[in-house]
Design a protein around this motif. Structure first.
Motif, PDB file in Angstrom:
ATOM      1  N   LEU A  41       0.849  -1.186   0.000  1.00 49.25           N
ATOM      2  CA  LEU A  41       0.000   0.000   0.000  1.00 49.25           C
ATOM      3  C   LEU A  41       0.888   1.240   0.000  1.00 49.25           C
ATOM      4  O   LEU A  41       1.715   1.413   0.890  1.00 49.25           O
ATOM      5  N   ALA A  42       0.712   2.073  -1.030  1.00 50.25           N
ATOM      6  CA  ALA A  42       1.421   3.354  -1.091  1.00 50.25           C
ATOM      7  C   ALA A  42       0.420   4.441  -0.740  1.00 50.25           C
ATOM      8  O   ALA A  42      -0.679   4.470  -1.278  1.00 50.25           O
ATOM      9  N   ARG A  43       0.785   5.319   0.154  1.00 43.35           N
ATOM     10  CA  ARG A  43      -0.133   6.375   0.602  1.00 43.35           C
ATOM     11  C   ARG A  43      -0.389   7.398  -0.508  1.00 43.35           C
ATOM     12  O   ARG A  43      -1.491   7.882  -0.675  1.00 43.35           O
ATOM     13  N   THR A  44       0.648   7.749  -1.247  1.00 44.99           N
ATOM     14  CA  THR A  44       0.512   8.685  -2.361  1.00 44.99           C
ATOM     15  C   THR A  44       1.339   8.179  -3.525  1.00 44.99           C
ATOM     16  O   THR A  44       2.249   7.357  -3.351  1.00 44.99           O
ATOM     17  N   GLU A  45       1.036   8.667  -4.714  1.00 47.37           N
ATOM     18  CA  GLU A  45       1.759   8.252  -5.914  1.00 47.37           C
ATOM     19  C   GLU A  45       3.238   8.581  -5.747  1.00 47.37           C
ATOM     20  O   GLU A  45       3.604   9.659  -5.286  1.00 47.37           O
ATOM     21  N   GLY A  46       4.079   7.634  -6.088  1.00 45.62           N
ATOM     22  CA  GLY A  46       5.514   7.832  -5.979  1.00 45.62           C
ATOM     23  C   GLY A  46       6.095   7.285  -4.684  1.00 45.62           C
ATOM     24  O   GLY A  46       7.288   7.062  -4.587  1.00 45.62           O
ATOM     25  N   ASP A  47       5.243   7.096  -3.651  1.00 46.44           N
ATOM     26  CA  ASP A  47       5.728   6.515  -2.399  1.00 46.44           C
ATOM     27  C   ASP A  47       6.033   5.041  -2.610  1.00 46.44           C
ATOM     28  O   ASP A  47       5.375   4.363  -3.406  1.00 46.44           O
ATOM     29  N   LYS A  48       7.001   4.546  -1.851  1.00 47.41           N
ATOM     30  CA  LYS A  48       7.292   3.116  -1.887  1.00 47.41           C
ATOM     31  C   LYS A  48       6.179   2.400  -1.127  1.00 47.41           C
ATOM     32  O   LYS A  48       5.839   2.790  -0.005  1.00 47.41           O
ATOM     33  N   PRO A  49       5.592   1.363  -1.725  1.00 45.27           N
ATOM     34  CA  PRO A  49       4.510   0.655  -1.023  1.00 45.27           C
ATOM     35  C   PRO A  49       5.026  -0.019   0.251  1.00 45.27           C
ATOM     36  O   PRO A  49       6.112  -0.560   0.269  1.00 45.27           O
ATOM     37  N   GLU A  50       4.237   0.071   1.317  1.00 43.87           N
ATOM     38  CA  GLU A  50       4.560  -0.652   2.539  1.00 43.87           C
ATOM     39  C   GLU A  50       3.603  -1.842   2.631  1.00 43.87           C
ATOM     40  O   GLU A  50       2.451  -1.757   2.209  1.00 43.87           O
ATOM     41  N   LEU A  51       4.110  -2.937   3.160  1.00 38.21           N
ATOM     42  CA  LEU A  51       3.302  -4.147   3.276  1.00 38.21           C
ATOM     43  C   LEU A  51       2.339  -3.988   4.453  1.00 38.21           C
ATOM     44  O   LEU A  51       2.746  -3.655   5.574  1.00 38.21           O
ATOM     45  N   VAL A  52       1.044  -4.159   4.183  1.00 36.03           N
ATOM     46  CA  VAL A  52       0.011  -4.034   5.208  1.00 36.03           C
ATOM     47  C   VAL A  52      -0.889  -5.263   5.185  1.00 36.03           C
ATOM     48  O   VAL A  52      -0.919  -5.998   4.204  1.00 36.03           O
ATOM     49  N   VAL A  53      -1.606  -5.443   6.287  1.00 33.93           N
ATOM     50  CA  VAL A  53      -2.603  -6.516   6.374  1.00 33.93           C
ATOM     51  C   VAL A  53      -3.966  -5.848   6.412  1.00 33.93           C
ATOM     52  O   VAL A  53      -4.226  -4.990   7.254  1.00 33.93           O
ATOM     53  N   LEU A  54      -4.810  -6.218   5.477  1.00 32.26           N
ATOM     54  CA  LEU A  54      -6.176  -5.708   5.404  1.00 32.26           C
ATOM     55  C   LEU A  54      -7.095  -6.836   5.852  1.00 32.26           C
ATOM     56  O   LEU A  54      -6.995  -7.950   5.334  1.00 32.26           O
ATOM     57  N   LYS A  55      -7.960  -6.537   6.819  1.00 32.14           N
ATOM     58  CA  LYS A  55      -8.916  -7.546   7.295  1.00 32.14           C
ATOM     59  C   LYS A  55     -10.312  -6.976   7.181  1.00 32.14           C
ATOM     60  O   LYS A  55     -10.565  -5.841   7.585  1.00 32.14           O
ATOM     61  N   ALA A  56     -11.221  -7.765   6.619  1.00 31.28           N
ATOM     62  CA  ALA A  56     -12.621  -7.369   6.491  1.00 31.28           C
ATOM     63  C   ALA A  56     -13.476  -8.494   7.069  1.00 31.28           C
ATOM     64  O   ALA A  56     -13.347  -9.649   6.672  1.00 31.28           O
ATOM     65  N   LYS A  57     -14.324  -8.122   8.038  1.00 33.18           N
ATOM     66  CA  LYS A  57     -15.194  -9.118   8.674  1.00 33.18           C
ATOM     67  C   LYS A  57     -16.400  -8.387   9.249  1.00 33.18           C
ATOM     68  O   LYS A  57     -16.249  -7.374   9.925  1.00 33.18           O
ATOM     69  N   ARG A  58     -17.588  -8.900   8.946  1.00 36.81           N
ATOM     70  CA  ARG A  58     -18.849  -8.347   9.455  1.00 36.81           C
ATOM     71  C   ARG A  58     -18.982  -6.845   9.181  1.00 36.81           C
ATOM     72  O   ARG A  58     -19.418  -6.079  10.024  1.00 36.81           O
ATOM     73  N   GLY A  59     -18.551  -6.405   8.012  1.00 32.52           N
ATOM     74  CA  GLY A  59     -18.716  -5.014   7.621  1.00 32.52           C
ATOM     75  C   GLY A  59     -17.653  -4.069   8.138  1.00 32.52           C
ATOM     76  O   GLY A  59     -17.697  -2.879   7.869  1.00 32.52           O
ATOM     77  N   PHE A  60     -16.677  -4.553   8.888  1.00 31.51           N
ATOM     78  CA  PHE A  60     -15.593  -3.712   9.389  1.00 31.51           C
ATOM     79  C   PHE A  60     -14.311  -4.023   8.644  1.00 31.51           C
ATOM     80  O   PHE A  60     -14.015  -5.184   8.356  1.00 31.51           O
ATOM     81  N   VAL A  61     -13.545  -2.987   8.340  1.00 30.38           N
ATOM     82  CA  VAL A  61     -12.271  -3.159   7.653  1.00 30.38           C
ATOM     83  C   VAL A  61     -11.181  -2.528   8.500  1.00 30.38           C
ATOM     84  O   VAL A  61     -11.319  -1.394   8.970  1.00 30.38           O
ATOM     85  N   THR A  62     -10.097  -3.279   8.714  1.00 35.36           N
ATOM     86  CA  THR A  62      -8.937  -2.738   9.419  1.00 35.36           C
ATOM     87  C   THR A  62      -7.710  -2.899   8.542  1.00 35.36           C
ATOM     88  O   THR A  62      -7.603  -3.861   7.784  1.00 35.36           O
ATOM     89  N   VAL A  63      -6.798  -1.941   8.655  1.00 34.69           N
ATOM     90  CA  VAL A  63      -5.530  -2.001   7.937  1.00 34.69           C
ATOM     91  C   VAL A  63      -4.439  -1.792   8.968  1.00 34.69           C
ATOM     92  O   VAL A  63      -4.424  -0.790   9.689  1.00 34.69           O
ATOM     93  N   THR A  64      -3.522  -2.773   9.072  1.00 34.99           N
ATOM     94  CA  THR A  64      -2.416  -2.676  10.020  1.00 34.99           C
ATOM     95  C   THR A  64      -1.119  -2.993   9.296  1.00 34.99           C
ATOM     96  O   THR A  64      -1.125  -3.594   8.213  1.00 34.99           O
TER      97      THR A  64
END
Length: 180
Positions: free
Chosen positions: A22-45
């Protein structure tokens, strides 16, 4: 949406975990994140460690890996759109005036002269513009469009790169190599 009841060909996604860049803005190096979606909630860590590999783990009914990959990658920043090349009708009044001013130093075809204000042919007909004004405008537009062509080629290259990335991710997901 594509993941609820009736969406995505009847796919009902109960749980999704994805490890992705996941890159926050164009040109940024992507950082590895974990996206979890369950029961309508999404978390990114942040990913637990640098050795984490991109992966997708989904559970539900009628799970469609291609739809999941497309949805995850649909959030990517769109590449630059191609800009149409400029034509004579796109010239501003200032550009026309500049071309006209520069045309007085351009060589004239046989049978024409410049009297200090206008262009005149040997029959005495007065012209406001250089007799080869069409060529001068075309040359100006060609020079102006060179940078647009380069930008359009770069936009097309990036779009092709994004399409290849999407196709590669879908192929890996269908092989079960991007988690299950």
């Amino acid at each position: 949406g594509p993941f609820g009841p009736g969406g995505g060909g009847g796919m009902e996604l109960l749980h999704l975990t994805a490890c992705l860049g996941l890159a926050r803005t164009e040109g940024d190096k992507p950082e590895l994140v974990v996206l979890k979606a369950k029961r309508g909630f999404v978390t990114v860590t942040a990913a637990p460690d640098a050795s984490s590999q991109p992966s997708i783990c989904a559970s539900g009914r009628n799970v469609n890996t291609e739809a999941i990959v497309r949805a995850l990658l649909s959030g990517r920043m769109a590449g630059a759109q191609a800009t149409p090349l400029r034509t004579e009708k796109d010239l501003t009044a200032e550009e026309r005036s500049n071309i006209k001013a520069q045309s007085v130093s351009e060589p004239l075809p046989d049978g024409f002269f410049f009297n200090g204000s206008n262009f005149v042919d040997f029959d005495g007909t007065v012209f406001q513009y250089h007799p080869e004004m069409d060529r001068l405008v075309a040359e100006y537009l060609e020079q102006s469009n060179q940078s647009l062509r380069a930008a359009n080629q770069e936009a097309a290259r990036k779009a092709l790169e994004m399409d290849k990335e999407l196709s590669g991710c879908i192929a890996l997901a269908k092989q079960g190599r991007v988690g299950r």
